[in-house]
Design a protein around this motif. Structure first.
Motif, PDB file in Angstrom:
ATOM      1  N   GLU A   1      45.121  37.857  45.297  1.00 51.43           N
ATOM      2  CA  GLU A   1      45.117  38.648  46.518  1.00 51.43           C
ATOM      3  C   GLU A   1      46.369  39.525  46.572  1.00 51.43           C
ATOM      4  OE1 GLU A   1      44.627  35.497  46.261  1.00 51.43           O
ATOM      5  OE2 GLU A   1      42.802  34.889  47.324  1.00 51.43           O
ATOM      6  N   GLY A   2      46.176  40.777  46.979  1.00 55.14           N
ATOM      7  CA  GLY A   2      47.291  41.717  47.053  1.00 55.14           C
ATOM      8  C   GLY A   2      47.468  42.550  45.808  1.00 55.14           C
ATOM      9  N   ALA A   3      46.773  42.214  44.721  1.00 50.61           N
ATOM     10  CA  ALA A   3      46.903  42.975  43.481  1.00 50.61           C
ATOM     11  C   ALA A   3      46.110  44.268  43.581  1.00 50.61           C
ATOM     12  CB  ALA A   3      46.408  42.141  42.301  1.00 50.61           C
ATOM     13  N   LEU A   4      46.639  45.326  42.972  1.00 47.29           N
ATOM     14  CA  LEU A   4      45.970  46.629  42.949  1.00 47.29           C
ATOM     15  C   LEU A   4      45.151  46.728  41.678  1.00 47.29           C
ATOM     16  CD1 LEU A   4      45.519  49.502  44.072  1.00 47.29           C
ATOM     17  CD2 LEU A   4      47.552  50.210  42.762  1.00 47.29           C
ATOM     18  N   VAL A   5      43.866  47.002  41.823  1.00 45.60           N
ATOM     19  CA  VAL A   5      42.975  47.150  40.668  1.00 45.60           C
ATOM     20  C   VAL A   5      42.486  48.586  40.623  1.00 45.60           C
ATOM     21  CG1 VAL A   5      42.261  44.739  40.627  1.00 45.60           C
ATOM     22  CG2 VAL A   5      40.992  46.365  42.038  1.00 45.60           C
ATOM     23  N   SER A   6      42.129  49.013  39.424  1.00 44.76           N
ATOM     24  CA  SER A   6      41.666  50.383  39.215  1.00 44.76           C
ATOM     25  C   SER A   6      40.213  50.367  38.739  1.00 44.76           C
ATOM     26  CB  SER A   6      42.541  51.092  38.175  1.00 44.76           C
ATOM     27  OG  SER A   6      43.890  51.111  38.597  1.00 44.76           O
ATOM     28  N   ALA A   7      39.514  51.433  39.040  1.00 44.09           N
ATOM     29  CA  ALA A   7      38.117  51.532  38.673  1.00 44.09           C
ATOM     30  C   ALA A   7      37.963  51.464  37.156  1.00 44.09           C
ATOM     31  CB  ALA A   7      37.521  52.833  39.208  1.00 44.09           C
ATOM     32  N   GLN A   8      37.104  50.525  36.697  1.00 45.14           N
ATOM     33  CA  GLN A   8      36.771  50.376  35.275  1.00 45.14           C
ATOM     34  C   GLN A   8      38.018  50.188  34.414  1.00 45.14           C
ATOM     35  OE1 GLN A   8      34.363  53.782  34.347  1.00 45.14           O
ATOM     36  NE2 GLN A   8      32.678  53.119  35.650  1.00 45.14           N
ATOM     37  N   GLN A   9      38.940  49.370  34.885  1.00 37.16           N
ATOM     38  CA  GLN A   9      40.158  49.103  34.125  1.00 37.16           C
ATOM     39  C   GLN A   9      39.831  48.327  32.860  1.00 37.16           C
ATOM     40  OE1 GLN A   9      42.305  46.915  37.125  1.00 37.16           O
ATOM     41  NE2 GLN A   9      41.539  44.939  36.416  1.00 37.16           N
TER      42      GLN A   9
ATOM     43  N   SER B   1      40.898  33.459  37.199  1.00 36.63           N
ATOM     44  CA  SER B   1      41.030  34.808  37.731  1.00 36.63           C
ATOM     45  C   SER B   1      42.298  35.449  37.188  1.00 36.63           C
ATOM     46  CB  SER B   1      41.082  34.773  39.259  1.00 36.63           C
ATOM     47  OG  SER B   1      41.291  36.069  39.775  1.00 36.63           O
ATOM     48  N   ASN B   2      42.179  36.680  36.722  1.00 38.58           N
ATOM     49  CA  ASN B   2      43.333  37.413  36.204  1.00 38.58           C
ATOM     50  C   ASN B   2      44.062  38.218  37.272  1.00 38.58           C
ATOM     51  OD1 ASN B   2      42.822  36.498  33.565  1.00 38.58           O
ATOM     52  ND2 ASN B   2      41.317  38.123  33.245  1.00 38.58           N
ATOM     53  N   VAL B   3      43.521  38.248  38.490  1.00 41.84           N
ATOM     54  CA  VAL B   3      44.156  38.964  39.601  1.00 41.84           C
ATOM     55  C   VAL B   3      44.182  38.048  40.810  1.00 41.84           C
ATOM     56  CG1 VAL B   3      43.503  41.255  38.784  1.00 41.84           C
ATOM     57  CG2 VAL B   3      41.936  39.985  40.264  1.00 41.84           C
TER      58      VAL B   3
ATOM     59  N   ASP C   1      41.408  45.631  31.499  1.00 36.37           N
ATOM     60  CA  ASP C   1      41.508  44.172  31.625  1.00 36.37           C
ATOM     61  C   ASP C   1      40.505  43.662  32.644  1.00 36.37           C
ATOM     62  OD1 ASP C   1      43.606  44.187  29.821  1.00 36.37           O
ATOM     63  OD2 ASP C   1      45.112  44.453  31.415  1.00 36.37           O
ATOM     64  N   PRO C   2      39.703  42.663  32.277  1.00 35.10           N
ATOM     65  CA  PRO C   2      38.731  42.121  33.236  1.00 35.10           C
ATOM     66  C   PRO C   2      39.418  41.308  34.328  1.00 35.10           C
ATOM     67  CG  PRO C   2      38.701  40.827  31.228  1.00 35.10           C
ATOM     68  CD  PRO C   2      39.617  41.989  30.967  1.00 35.10           C
ATOM     69  N   MET C   3      38.800  41.286  35.488  1.00 38.13           N
ATOM     70  CA  MET C   3      39.303  40.466  36.582  1.00 38.13           C
ATOM     71  C   MET C   3      39.035  38.989  36.302  1.00 38.13           C
ATOM     72  SD  MET C   3      37.806  42.939  39.574  1.00 38.13           S
ATOM     73  CE  MET C   3      38.551  42.109  40.982  1.00 38.13           C
ATOM     74  N   THR C   4      37.888  38.706  35.706  1.00 36.61           N
ATOM     75  CA  THR C   4      37.522  37.359  35.298  1.00 36.61           C
ATOM     76  C   THR C   4      36.337  37.472  34.338  1.00 36.61           C
ATOM     77  OG1 THR C   4      36.955  35.129  36.074  1.00 36.61           O
ATOM     78  CG2 THR C   4      35.891  36.968  37.178  1.00 36.61           C
ATOM     79  N   THR C   5      35.920  36.354  33.770  1.00 38.48           N
ATOM     80  CA  THR C   5      34.817  36.348  32.804  1.00 38.48           C
ATOM     81  C   THR C   5      33.828  35.258  33.171  1.00 38.48           C
ATOM     82  OG1 THR C   5      36.299  37.130  31.059  1.00 38.48           O
ATOM     83  CG2 THR C   5      34.219  36.165  30.362  1.00 38.48           C
ATOM     84  N   ILE C   6      32.550  35.570  33.033  1.00 34.61           N
ATOM     85  CA  ILE C   6      31.479  34.602  33.284  1.00 34.61           C
ATOM     86  C   ILE C   6      30.706  34.407  31.988  1.00 34.61           C
ATOM     87  CG2 ILE C   6      29.434  34.059  34.658  1.00 34.61           C
ATOM     88  CD1 ILE C   6      30.478  35.983  36.779  1.00 34.61           C
ATOM     89  N   GLN C   7      30.452  33.140  31.634  1.00 33.88           N
ATOM     90  CA  GLN C   7      29.722  32.816  30.411  1.00 33.88           C
ATOM     91  C   GLN C   7      28.568  31.871  30.736  1.00 33.88           C
ATOM     92  OE1 GLN C   7      32.571  32.645  26.758  1.00 33.88           O
ATOM     93  NE2 GLN C   7      33.610  31.573  28.400  1.00 33.88           N
ATOM     94  N   GLN C   8      27.417  32.197  30.187  1.00 36.01           N
ATOM     95  CA  GLN C   8      26.261  31.312  30.353  1.00 36.01           C
ATOM     96  C   GLN C   8      26.273  30.310  29.201  1.00 36.01           C
ATOM     97  OE1 GLN C   8      22.493  33.151  31.310  1.00 36.01           O
ATOM     98  NE2 GLN C   8      21.379  31.571  30.177  1.00 36.01           N
TER      99      GLN C   8
ATOM    100  N   PRO D   1      36.436  45.947  38.203  1.00 36.62           N
ATOM    101  CA  PRO D   1      36.176  46.673  39.461  1.00 36.62           C
ATOM    102  C   PRO D   1      35.540  48.033  39.190  1.00 36.62           C
ATOM    103  CG  PRO D   1      38.496  46.798  38.896  1.00 36.62           C
ATOM    104  CD  PRO D   1      37.876  45.870  37.888  1.00 36.62           C
ATOM    105  N   GLN D   2      34.660  48.451  40.082  1.00 34.90           N
ATOM    106  CA  GLN D   2      34.033  49.772  39.989  1.00 34.90           C
ATOM    107  C   GLN D   2      34.767  50.809  40.838  1.00 34.90           C
ATOM    108  OE1 GLN D   2      31.196  50.383  37.923  1.00 34.90           O
ATOM    109  NE2 GLN D   2      32.003  48.418  37.216  1.00 34.90           N
ATOM    110  N   VAL D   3      35.637  50.340  41.753  1.00 32.59           N
ATOM    111  CA  VAL D   3      36.446  51.245  42.582  1.00 32.59           C
ATOM    112  C   VAL D   3      37.876  50.722  42.599  1.00 32.59           C
ATOM    113  CG1 VAL D   3      34.541  51.998  44.048  1.00 32.59           C
ATOM    114  CG2 VAL D   3      35.840  49.947  44.674  1.00 32.59           C
TER     115      VAL D   3
END
Length: 406
Positions: free
Chosen positions: A209-217, A205-207, A219-226, A88-90
């Motif tokens: 609904e209802g979870a509090l996230v912090s800007a540039q935390q 997904s590592n988070v 731990d990633p919220m999730t990962t995308i791989q090509q 997250p950025q915010v």
């Protein structure tokens, strides 16, 4: 004297007993002579058989030259061509997760929604401040323009004009600052919508609904791989890498468009159906392993290759043109490390030749020293052959010699 005593008893035997007695003694007397005669005849016949058989029949392989592909069998692991960790950025509370775990997402697709209420309020406040600054700018601009005209008629002092001009410039700067604040608030408001930065396969997904996230935390919220195409990073020894580069520089290898093809194999030995190619090699050596990493790129349309998968890569680095080869079953290795073959000399005898062999090619060895094209190498009855043994080459139609594929 014992025999006459036994024979003296014959007179008391019946006619039938006398006949059996004499027959037994005659067989014992004749046996040593007959055996000696048989052995003598056998020895004479064996010598005559050896003389009649002459040379030892052998199969041969005529040393020939072929363009031998140079293949390095390396091991490594698959890695995605692109990998993005979504953070997250915010700061805020997750309102919704908008993707299916394990699915394929496209760049720009929204993944999460963070509660935008606070950032919407900040944006509205920034816009109000901008409107206020613009109104103040309008007033100061009019005053500065009016003072400019009055200064020409000496109706105002130079100091009053300068103050009006400074107020105008300050109001103008305040408008620019308020505009930047609006832009910042708009960006933060946009960050409440978390989008996919790249296209690819998304993980869990590592988070929720209802979870509090912090800007540039951290731990990633999730990962995308090509995953299409995939990289396969293979390790090669420094020595082999230097030899390969030197051989290519000297023109010993024939490469295709400057890149070497790669055949990929799974850990169970099965071959991956699509061929890849070497993209580049690292310019530094891993200090812990002494290996150079070669990166191959491999198409993966069906998603069979997965990140972290252990793989083997057979890299065709080029070809050695006109390399002399010999059948592997013609080569004899000694415990001391010497390698040799028997060749048919011009006088029809077997002669030993020490050789040096290089890479394997199908059922053949590449000869680096000791043989030349046209040499007739013996491939059968090697256990019976010594230097100087007369040999006779069997009909080539019956020979087991093979010819390398071109």
């Amino acid at each position: 004297m014992a025999t006459p005593r036994r024979l003296s008893g014959i007179a008391t035997m019946t006619i039938k007993d006398r006949g059996m007695f004499l027959l037994q003694h005659s067989k014992k007397a004749l046996l040593p002579g007959a055996l000696a005669l048989a052995l003598t005849l056998s020895g004479c016949g064996g010598e005559q058989a050896v003389q009649q058989s002459g040379a030892l029949p052998v199969d041969i392989f005529t040393v020939t030259t072929v363009d031998v592909p140079v293949v390095s069998r390396l091991t490594g692991r698959a890695t995605p061509t692109r990998r993005a960790e979504v953070r997250p950025q915010v700061s805020g509370v997750i309102q919704a997760r908008l993707f299916t775990e394990g699915s394929t997402v496209t760049a720009g697709e929204q993944l999460y929604q963070i509660d935008p209420a606070v950032y919407q309020a900040q944006y509205d406040s920034a816009k109000a401040s901008l409107s206020s600054a613009q109104a103040n700018l309008h007033t100061t601009q009019l005053r500065a323009e009016r003072y400019r005209r009055l200064l020409a008629t000496k109706a105002v002092s130079q100091q009053d004009y300068d103050d009006a001009q400074a107020a105008y410039l300050q109001a103008k700067a305040e408008v620019e600052a308020a505009g930047a604040a609006v832009q910042t608030a708009d960006i933060n408001l946009g960050y409440t919508k978390v989008y996919a930065p790249i296209s690819g396969r998304i993980s869990r997904s590592n988070v929720t609904e209802g979870a509090l996230v912090s800007a540039q935390q951290a731990d990633p919220m999730t990962t995308i791989q090509q995953l299409d195409p995939m990289y396969v990073d293979l390790g090669q020894t420094v020595e082999a890498h230097l030899q390969m580069r030197e051989a290519i520089a000297q023109g010993h290898f024939k490469t295709q468009a400057g890149k070497a093809p790669v055949d990929i194999y799974f850990s169970n030995g099965d071959k991956y159906p699509i061929q890849g190619q070497v993209e580049f090699s690292e310019v530094t050596v891993d200090e812990t392993t002494g290996m150079v990493t070669l990166r191959a790129i491999v198409p993966n349309p069906d998603g069979v290759l997965l990140p972290g998968m252990f793989l083997r890569g057979d890299i065709t680095e080029g070809t050695v043109p006109d390399a002399p080869v010999v059948q592997q079953d013609a080569v004899v290795r000694e415990a001391a490390g010497t390698t040799y073959v028997y060749v048919v000399a011009e006088d029809g005898t077997a002669q030993r030749k020490d050789i040096k062999i290089g890479a394997n090619y199908e059922s053949f060895f590449v000869i680096t020293e000791g043989l030349k094209p046209g040499d007739k190498v013996i491939t059968s009855n090697l256990q019976k052959i010594r230097t100087g043994t007369p040999v006779e080459v069997v009909d080539l139609t019956d020979s087991k010699a093979e010819t390398p594929a071109q």
